[in-house]
Design a protein around this motif. Structure first.
Motif, PDB file in Angstrom:
ATOM      1  N   UNK A  42       0.754  -1.193   0.100  1.00 41.85           N
ATOM      2  CA  UNK A  42       0.016   0.064   0.033  1.00 41.85           C
ATOM      3  C   UNK A  42       1.046   1.245  -0.090  1.00 41.85           C
ATOM      4  N   UNK A  43       1.872   1.223   0.923  1.00 38.73           N
ATOM      5  CA  UNK A  43       2.773   2.199   0.798  1.00 38.73           C
ATOM      6  C   UNK A  43       3.573   2.575  -0.231  1.00 38.73           C
ATOM      7  N   UNK A  44       4.068   1.493  -0.852  1.00 39.35           N
ATOM      8  CA  UNK A  44       4.629   1.473  -2.113  1.00 39.35           C
ATOM      9  C   UNK A  44       4.137   2.180  -3.285  1.00 39.35           C
ATOM     10  N   UNK A  45       2.671   2.022  -3.290  1.00 38.36           N
ATOM     11  CA  UNK A  45       1.751   2.455  -4.047  1.00 38.36           C
ATOM     12  C   UNK A  45       1.325   4.033  -3.877  1.00 38.36           C
ATOM     13  N   UNK A  46       1.812   4.365  -2.602  1.00 34.47           N
ATOM     14  CA  UNK A  46       1.171   5.611  -2.383  1.00 34.47           C
ATOM     15  C   UNK A  46      -0.009   5.774  -1.896  1.00 34.47           C
ATOM     16  N   UNK A  47      -0.874   4.805  -1.582  1.00 32.74           N
ATOM     17  CA  UNK A  47      -2.200   4.547  -1.202  1.00 32.74           C
ATOM     18  C   UNK A  47      -2.354   4.665   0.161  1.00 32.74           C
ATOM     19  N   UNK A  48      -3.295   5.633   0.815  1.00 34.10           N
ATOM     20  CA  UNK A  48      -3.620   5.658   2.266  1.00 34.10           C
ATOM     21  C   UNK A  48      -4.429   4.573   2.646  1.00 34.10           C
ATOM     22  N   UNK A  49      -4.662   4.302   4.049  1.00 35.66           N
ATOM     23  CA  UNK A  49      -5.436   3.412   4.604  1.00 35.66           C
ATOM     24  C   UNK A  49      -6.667   3.896   4.139  1.00 35.66           C
ATOM     25  N   UNK A  50      -7.031   4.907   4.208  1.00 37.74           N
ATOM     26  CA  UNK A  50      -8.554   5.507   3.858  1.00 37.74           C
ATOM     27  C   UNK A  50      -8.872   5.037   2.469  1.00 37.74           C
ATOM     28  N   UNK A  51      -7.931   5.320   1.580  1.00 38.98           N
ATOM     29  CA  UNK A  51      -8.168   4.921  -0.001  1.00 38.98           C
ATOM     30  C   UNK A  51      -8.565   3.448  -0.033  1.00 38.98           C
ATOM     31  N   UNK A  52      -7.591   2.710   0.400  1.00 36.65           N
ATOM     32  CA  UNK A  52      -7.814   1.475   0.378  1.00 36.65           C
ATOM     33  C   UNK A  52      -8.997   0.571   0.736  1.00 36.65           C
ATOM     34  N   UNK A  53      -9.344   1.306   2.070  1.00 36.25           N
ATOM     35  CA  UNK A  53     -10.655   0.839   2.728  1.00 36.25           C
ATOM     36  C   UNK A  53     -11.865   1.214   1.837  1.00 36.25           C
ATOM     37  N   UNK A  54     -11.865   2.552   1.404  1.00 35.54           N
ATOM     38  CA  UNK A  54     -12.873   2.796   0.477  1.00 35.54           C
ATOM     39  C   UNK A  54     -13.043   1.902  -0.832  1.00 35.54           C
ATOM     40  N   UNK A  55     -11.732   1.690  -1.230  1.00 41.01           N
ATOM     41  CA  UNK A  55     -11.991   0.738  -2.475  1.00 41.01           C
ATOM     42  C   UNK A  55     -12.475  -0.734  -2.039  1.00 41.01           C
ATOM     43  N   UNK A  56     -12.423  -1.031  -0.840  1.00 42.01           N
ATOM     44  CA  UNK A  56     -12.723  -2.376  -0.330  1.00 42.01           C
ATOM     45  C   UNK A  56     -13.875  -2.659   0.382  1.00 42.01           C
ATOM     46  N   UNK A  57     -14.679  -1.099   0.625  1.00 36.80           N
ATOM     47  CA  UNK A  57     -15.859  -1.098   1.360  1.00 36.80           C
ATOM     48  C   UNK A  57     -15.563  -1.185   2.709  1.00 36.80           C
ATOM     49  N   UNK A  58     -14.643  -1.024   3.211  1.00 38.43           N
ATOM     50  CA  UNK A  58     -14.243  -1.030   4.713  1.00 38.43           C
ATOM     51  C   UNK A  58     -13.923   0.289   5.189  1.00 38.43           C
TER      52      UNK A  58
END
Length: 144
Positions: free
Chosen positions: A25-41
């Motif tokens: 996630x960090x290597x891609x520059x994605x925040x926890x919030x962005x990942x969560x949003x994309x996963x519905x979490x």
């Protein structure tokens, strides 16, 4: 809380998978919030996955792999193969942990990106010597 759940430590595999999620996630520059949003979490759920506090289901791990653009096997790299019965080399396990910890800091990630651009080996060695000296200095107790 019952005695069975109090003080329970996360399973080492859950810790490893969570660490690999965090690193990618960090290597891609994605925040926890962005990942969560994309996963519905919620981002708190992503935090729990990354800490190994909650296990990631197979379907959620598949979704995470798709979102972070890696094969599912990426999250298990560095673990011993359960079919071989062999344990992972302690040195390799330590190296994996060091790299993960380094790459999950913003500074470590940036250093990893720019360090290879230093073309001269002598200059790279000087940078390494400087960082070592600074780390050694930080470890010394202050004298009044």
């Amino acid at each position: 809380m019952s005695e069975d759940t109090e003080g329970r430590r996360p399973n080492p595999v859950d810790l490893h998978v969570g660490g690999r999620v965090r690193m990618r996630r960090k290597l891609m520059g994605v925040s926890q919030e962005q990942l969560a949003d994309s996963l519905g979490l919620t981002f708190q759920q992503v935090q729990k996955y990354e800490r190994g506090a909650n296990r990631v289901s197979a379907s959620k791990l598949y979704d995470i792999a798709k979102t972070l653009q890696v094969p599912v096997s990426f999250f298990f790299e560095g673990l011993a193969d359960p079919m071989s019965g062999a344990e992972i080399d302690a040195t390799a396990q330590h190296a994996e942990k060091v790299v993960q910890e380094f790459l999950t800091t913003p500074e470590g990630l940036e250093l990893a990106e720019v360090f290879p651009r230093i073309g001269r080996g002598r200059v790279r060695r000087q940078v390494l010597d400087l960082v070592r000296a600074m780390a050694d200095e930080a470890q010394r107790p202050e004298v009044a």
